[in-house]
Design a protein around this motif. Structure first.
Motif, PDB file in Angstrom:
ATOM      1  N   ASN C 224       0.837  -1.212   0.000  1.00  0.00           N
ATOM      2  CA  ASN C 224       0.000   0.000   0.000  1.00  0.00           C
ATOM      3  C   ASN C 224       0.866   1.254   0.000  1.00  0.00           C
ATOM      4  OD1 ASN C 224      -2.248  -1.530   0.076  1.00  0.00           O
ATOM      5  ND2 ASN C 224      -2.778  -1.100   2.204  1.00  0.00           N
ATOM      6  N   THR C 227       1.921   2.159  -3.412  1.00  0.00           N
ATOM      7  CA  THR C 227       0.796   2.678  -4.193  1.00  0.00           C
ATOM      8  C   THR C 227       0.452   4.091  -3.762  1.00  0.00           C
ATOM      9  OG1 THR C 227      -0.015   0.445  -4.032  1.00  0.00           O
ATOM     10  CG2 THR C 227      -1.490   2.060  -4.979  1.00  0.00           C
ATOM     11  N   THR C 228       0.334   4.297  -2.444  1.00  0.00           N
ATOM     12  CA  THR C 228      -0.085   5.613  -1.976  1.00  0.00           C
ATOM     13  C   THR C 228       1.013   6.644  -2.189  1.00  0.00           C
ATOM     14  OG1 THR C 228       0.558   4.958   0.238  1.00  0.00           O
ATOM     15  CG2 THR C 228      -1.766   4.835  -0.298  1.00  0.00           C
ATOM     16  N   SER C 232       0.159  10.243  -3.244  1.00  0.00           N
ATOM     17  CA  SER C 232       0.455  11.379  -2.361  1.00  0.00           C
ATOM     18  C   SER C 232       1.903  11.280  -1.908  1.00  0.00           C
ATOM     19  CB  SER C 232      -0.466  11.358  -1.149  1.00  0.00           C
ATOM     20  OG  SER C 232      -0.298  10.143  -0.453  1.00  0.00           O
ATOM     21  N   LEU C 254      -1.838   9.384   2.360  1.00  0.00           N
ATOM     22  CA  LEU C 254      -2.992   8.512   2.126  1.00  0.00           C
ATOM     23  C   LEU C 254      -2.756   7.077   2.572  1.00  0.00           C
ATOM     24  CD1 LEU C 254      -4.175   9.774  -1.362  1.00  0.00           C
ATOM     25  CD2 LEU C 254      -5.200  10.218   0.847  1.00  0.00           C
ATOM     26  N   TRP C 255      -1.586   6.834   3.178  1.00  0.00           N
ATOM     27  CA  TRP C 255      -1.250   5.459   3.522  1.00  0.00           C
ATOM     28  C   TRP C 255      -2.268   4.843   4.472  1.00  0.00           C
ATOM     29  CZ3 TRP C 255       2.203   3.270   7.736  1.00  0.00           C
ATOM     30  CH2 TRP C 255       2.548   1.947   7.466  1.00  0.00           C
ATOM     31  N   ILE C 258      -5.902   4.398   3.177  1.00  0.00           N
ATOM     32  CA  ILE C 258      -6.004   3.256   2.262  1.00  0.00           C
ATOM     33  C   ILE C 258      -5.888   1.951   3.049  1.00  0.00           C
ATOM     34  CG2 ILE C 258      -4.701   1.984   0.502  1.00  0.00           C
ATOM     35  CD1 ILE C 258      -5.788   3.933  -1.147  1.00  0.00           C
ATOM     36  N   ARG C 555      -8.936   4.993  -8.406  1.00  0.00           N
ATOM     37  CA  ARG C 555      -7.855   5.339  -7.486  1.00  0.00           C
ATOM     38  C   ARG C 555      -6.591   5.651  -8.277  1.00  0.00           C
ATOM     39  NH1 ARG C 555      -3.699   3.769  -6.331  1.00  0.00           N
ATOM     40  NH2 ARG C 555      -3.876   1.725  -7.280  1.00  0.00           N
TER      41      ARG C 555
END
Lengths: 261, 269, 622
Positions: C224, C227-228, C232, C254-255, C258, C555
């Motif tokens: 994650n 990805t985040t 951000s 945003l970690w 999410i 997303r």
């Protein structure tokens, strides 16, 4: 499990009746009672969900499902219903064929357009060679309503003359959007009697809309069709303010203002 | 195995239902292509054009109107000129600007220098602005574009425009030296590029500040026309005042373009 | 009883603490201490930049990191005939589906195992074992797809991969190592199931279960973070130069939103896929006991899915709110333009989820004859659900033909326009949740008669609770939605949500006491379920899969033409944001592949139990 009990109306018919009833309720409520028709695209989707819900209610018990499927099964399997079966088996493909044909048939209808419902007015706009700030702009004549009612009446009357000479051709002599030319326009001219129109707006918004007309609508509101002329080319600033007084006075509405909220 | 196919068929049916709805049940909106970085031609710009450019950036690439609009996400900028004076005196002001121009510039690249009450990041007690630095990241305005936006803001808020149009080489923010542009191919392109139509009536353009050029070939020779471009003040046409036409075309135009333009005008009869 | 409960609680607590220590173990020591320092200071000073800069200094002095590269089309390798983006998109999505399933299953397997231990009901233990068995095959598929994804990234997006690897090198290495731990723990947990039974051995087994979850969640959190970071970015400056603080990059804005959203969604998703598994086995079952067993398994799976589905909209709101907080631009992109209609599709899908879950519950009432008395009430629940759903579905911008436009006199619709905005939709969602819960309450009560003396009063209290709660939701929605400023419109959703949660929790508490020692009306026949109810379970799984794919597209799509938001621009020819129809096609293809693979996995589990005695094939042993 009470399968022998005879129902007054067979379940399948009940289900069909419920769906049809809901459909016509939508039409009745929106198109007739409220006078705001329900868009076809939306109604179609609504009905898909209504049918899903109705089927669920009618089939969640074993008994219900069987009663529902019974007549269909009988239609396909029962030898004594040969005639009905043949008729159904001919009609159903024909209906499907007709539906496909009619939906593929080219029509003269222009393609559906997406419109932005709320075209945000600009904060400032240019008219009469100067800049107006919509958030602070006020009708210079509104104050006479309290201070000098006689003069106010006079102003309203002048506004009425401006309206009759310029606006009523489209917006109608009763301000209901049904002027002589209205039928030629699409979208139709605004009905000022409606509570959803000028009563929801500030006078400054009206001033912007009138003075800059259809071409003054912001790009973000596209596609937006408005055949309203750019009135600053034909009317003076004062005339527009007076006509606004008249619009509110005649319809008996109050302009929206932030002060009261 | 039978159940394998039954469930697989059912799944397919559901998926195609969703697929069909997404493709035919809703209007398809065509996405805009990624923005292309624009090259600015500042040399030939008047202040009005420069302000208009600022407006274009303000409404477009700068994405300012996403928040600076009537919906109250960010402060309105219609009085920024007047407000700037007061804010620079405010105790909460953390920046170093002395003039309105500096203040606007600072608020574009260091938005937290002064946060208008009520518009701070939630929880920061108005010490930190939610606005990004517009010179970096996703918006990425260069100094020339910033100057244009400042000019636009000063103009539209009714205060005096103090910005000067930056020199040409400020425009490409980085990278190799500007590439030598190829000469234009048609006289119409030349007219468009050098903005002749802003003042003159020529080639479908209808400027009214300078003489009408639609039939200029009838009465004027090529030499006269060439001189009129290279040294506009040499002869002033009757009924017009001098000092209007930029004297810089000689530096800007390529010889080929100049000759093409002169030949074109000589042919207008 | 009490001591055992205490033991369980204490054991669980210890293991959670143990698990919390694990993540820093896999980080280089210097970063762990930095992390603590950065966190401590950031709490004190809002601008944590200074603190993190100071913390990063020792590293930054040693190595200076390059900025994010500026790429052109030539920097993206191509293979003729392969669309790189669609390829990576599909593989990533498939990996995510399987990953979500594999992470989720151990969570509820652990809970079911605990329930089995507390109640000493072996059926729970068997069910837990069966679930983990399904996830074993899925686990290897997850790993294969993960490998395929990394190959795809290295092959088609080498510069992006290189950039991310530069920032996340430690955590990527830790990730790979954690997979060893995950595999080892999973295999011990699964293969040792029947070995580690009874007494202390069961406790050891449970510990492995907890460990499995801890490792699994950490794997997901790490992935994650990557990805985040792309959404951000943190710990980098505007040019993309990394400051060397790995923890800051992981702990980006945003970690956590999410993480929360994915954990809740994964449980719901895992439940729905296991439900589909039970449905498949139910449909293929030959024997009566087998049907009964899989009916019960399916019921539990559906219960898990619904329980996790109820809080999911709130987790979604939280995530969206945080996106707005991170960048208004990102938030507005999410709600308008290309994505304007995506929430209408989402409404349809979530509607499908809720309707099928409810339908399954109603069908379940057929398991006992005692439940017939509740049948007439179902139609009212259905009516409210459909109505709430219609409100939720109504788009803000209506699609009108020209003649309709003319009739309406413009694009304003006085009545439907009211339903188009957020407060109406929030109200509708809370109604959906409350009535789904009501379905569940009816199902639980259907076959029972409360024996406590205050049953009538309890019932009245519950009716009052629901009535007052629903009225409150409507008032909040109407008042805040239409009579106040825009600022307050969204704020109304919080008290609404709290009302819904109050209804659910209070009602559950009352029910728990009221139905203590209640007597059954008629015997419960597990397995007496129509086949169509099992298809409802399938619908749940398929809708969920498709929905996840769609939301994955959004997303990722809100980054627009950036690899890493506003820092690392996508220079490939595929930098454009795909339209909804196109995305729906890709998601559909992905779902078909996923469902094919999943049904294949289910089918495998049916053949593994089959034994054919081939007479005369093998040599007779003397």
């Amino acid at each position: 499990m009470n399968m022998t009990k005879k129902r007054l109306i067979p379940r399948l018919l009940q289900m069909a009746l419920v769906v049809v009833a809901v459909y016509f309720t939508f039409i009745l409520v929106f198109d007739v009672l409220l006078g705001q028709l329900i868009p076809k695209s939306l109604l179609t989707m609504y009905m898909v969900f209504v049918i899903a819900g109705v089927v669920m209610v009618f089939t969640f018990t074993e008994q219900g499902a069987q009663e529902l499927a019974g007549p269909i099964k009988a239609l396909v399997e029962d030898p004594s219903r040969k005639m009905v079966r043949n008729v159904v088996f001919v009609i159903v493909p024909l209906l499907a064929g007709y539906y496909t044909y009619s939906s593929m048939l080219p029509s003269f209808e222009a393609p559906v357009e997406l419109r932005t419902i709320h075209p945000a007015p600009p904060n400032k706009f240019k008219a009469y060679g100067k800049s107006f700030n919509l958030t602070t702009l006020e009708n210079p004549y509104r104050k006479f309503e309290k201070e000098d009612p006689v003069k106010f009446k006079e102003l309203v009357k002048e506004g009425g003359n401006v309206y009759i000479q310029n606006c009523q051709y489209c917006h109608g002599d009763r301000l209901d959007g049904k002027g002589p030319y209205a039928s030629g326009l699409n979208p139709t001219p605004l009905n000022f009697q409606d509570v959803g129109t000028i009563a929801q707006l500030q006078e400054s918004f009206l001033f912007w809309r009138i003075s800059t007309g259809g071409p003054g609508l912001p790009a973000e509101a596209a596609p937006w069709i408005s055949s309203m002329p750019v009135w600053q080319n034909f009317l003076t600033e004062d005339e527009i303010w007076k006509v606004i007084l008249f619009l509110y006075d005649y319809t008996g509405r109050r302009p929206r203002s932030w002060a009261n909220e | 195995m039978k159940n394998f196919f039954k469930t697989a068929f059912f799944s397919l049916l559901v998926i195609s239902g969703f697929w069909g709805f997404s493709n035919f049940g809703i209007p398809q909106i065509k996405p805009a292509p990624p923005p292309v970085e624009e090259k600015l031609d500042l040399g030939a710009m008047t202040m009005d054009q420069f302000i208009a450019l600022g407006g274009k950036i303000f409404n477009g690439k700068g994405t300012c109107t996403l928040c600076h609009n009537a919906m109250g996400r960010a402060p309105m900028l219609d009085k920024v000129g007047a407000n700037a004076e007061e804010r620079m005196k405010d105790a909460r002001y953390k920046g170093e600007a002395k003039t309105v121009q500096e203040y606007i510039h600072e608020s574009l690249v260091k938005p937290s220098a002064y946060v208008v009450a009520g518009f701070g990041k939630s929880g920061s007690n108005d010490t930190e602005s939610p606005m990004p630095d517009v010179s970096g990241g996703g918006i990425g305005l260069n100094e020339a574009e910033l100057a244009a936006v400042i000019a636009y803001l000063q103009d539209s808020s009714g205060s005096e425009v103090t910005v000067e149009i930056p020199q040409m080489d400020a425009a490409p923010a980085e990278g190799a030296a500007p590439v030598e542009e190829a000469a234009l191919k048609t006289p119409e392109e030349v007219i468009v590029k050098y903005g002749c139509g802003m003042c003159h009536k020529v080639a479908d353009q209808v400027g009214a500040l300078g003489p009408d050029l639609t039939k200029v070939g009838k009465s004027k020779s090529k030499d006269y026309l060439r001189q009129a471009i290279l040294d506009p003040e040499a002869v002033i046409a009757q009924g017009f005042t001098g000092g209007m036409m930029p004297p810089t075309f000689g530096e800007q135009m390529k010889a080929k373009e100049l000759e093409m333009l002169v030949n074109y005008m000589a042919g207008l009869k | 009883m009490l001591t055992r409960n205490m033991k369980i609680t204490f054991g669980a607590l210890m293991l959670v603490i143990l698990a919390m220590f694990m993540l820093p173990d896999f980080m280089p020591a210097v970063h762990a201490s930095e992390a603590a320092a950065a966190e401590a200071t950031s709490a004190a000073a809002p601008a944590s930049a200074a603190a993190s800069d100071a913390a990063a200094e020792p590293v930054a002095n040693a190595i200076t990191f390059p900025p994010a590269p500026k790429l052109t089309e030539a920097d993206y390798p191509t293979i003729p005939g392969v669309n790189a983006r669609v390829m990576v998109w599909l593989v990533a999505q498939l990996h995510l589906w399987f990953g979500a399933f594999v992470v989720a299953v151990p969570m509820f397997v652990f809970i079911i195992e605990v329930i089995g231990m507390v109640t000493r009901d072996e059926r729970y233990d068997n069910m837990a074992y069966e679930f983990i068995k399904v996830s074993i095959t899925a686990y290897s598929l997850t790993a294969i797809l993960g490998g395929l994804l990394s190959f795809g990234l290295i092959l088609f997006y080498p510069d992006l991969f290189k950039y991310l690897a530069m920032i996340f090198k430690e955590s990527m290495f830790a990730y790979a190592l954690l997979f060893f731990a995950e595999s080892a723990v999973l295999y011990i947990y699964y293969y040792g199931w029947h070995w580690l039974q009874g007494g202390n051995k069961k406790w050891i087994h449970l510990t492995f279960g907890l460990l499995l979850n801890a490792v699994g969640l950490q794997l997901m959190f790490l992935a994650n973070a990557w990805t985040t970071f792309m959404m951000s970015p943190a710990a980098v400056d505007a040019a993309g130069v990394f400051n060397g603080n790995t923890w800051e990059a992981i702990h980006n804005f945003l970690w956590n939103p999410i993480n929360i959203h994915r954990v809740v969604a994964n449980v719901a998703y895992g439940g729905s896929v296991v439900g589909a598994y039970a449905a498949f086995k139910f449909l293929s079952a030959q024997k009566k006991e087998e049907r009964a067993h899989y009916d019960w398994v399916g019921y539990n799976a559906n219960f898990i899915a619904i329980s996790a589905l109820l809080p999911l909209p709130f987790a979604g709101y939280y995530l969206t709110a945080e996106m707005y907080a991170y960048s208004q631009q990102m938030g507005i992109t999410l709600m308008g333009g290309v994505f304007a209609w995506i929430f209408i599709i989402q409404a349809v899908l979530i509607g499908a989820l809720f309707l099928s879950a409810n339908y399954y519950l109603w069908c379940g009432m057929g398991r006992s004859d005692g439940a017939y008395r509740y049948n007439p009430r179902i139609k009212y629940i259905a009516a409210v659900l459909v109505l709430a759903f219609l409100v939720w579905f109504t788009p803000h911008t209506l699609v009108l033909t020209n003649s309709e436009l003319k009739d309406l006199g413009g694009p304003y619709h006085q009545i439907l326009g009211v339903f188009g905005i957020m407060p109406a939709k929030n109200t509708a969602v809370n109604f959906l949740l409350t009535f789904t819960f009501l379905s569940f309450v009816f199902y639980r009560r259907a076959n029972k008669v409360a024996t406590v003396s205050w049953a009538a009063a309890g019932n009245a209290a519950q009716i009052a609770l629901f009535t007052v709660g629903l009225i409150n939701i409507v008032i909040l929605g109407v008042y805040y939605g239409y009579f106040t400023n825009t600022v307050y419109k969204v704020a109304a959703s919080i008290p609404q949500v709290l009302t819904t949660l109050t209804i659910i929790i209070t009602s559950l508490v009352i029910d728990a006491f009221m139905y203590k020692g209640a007597k059954d009306v008629a015997p419960l026949h597990w397995g007496r379920m129509p086949a169509r109810s099992q298809y409802a379970l399938f619908l749940l799984a398929v809708s969920f899969t498709w929905l996840m794919g769609l939301m994955g597209y959004v997303r990722s799509g809100i980054r627009q033409h950036w690899h890493v938001s506003n820092i690392f621009r996508d220079g490939s020819p595929d930098a454009f944001t795909p339209g909804l129809g196109y995305a729906a096609s890709v998601v559909s293809v992905g779902t078909i592949i996923f469902m094919a693979m999943v049904i294949f996995v289910f089918w495998l589990s049916t053949i593994s139990g089959k034994h054919v005695v081939a007479k005369g094939y093998w040599k007779e042993q003397a």
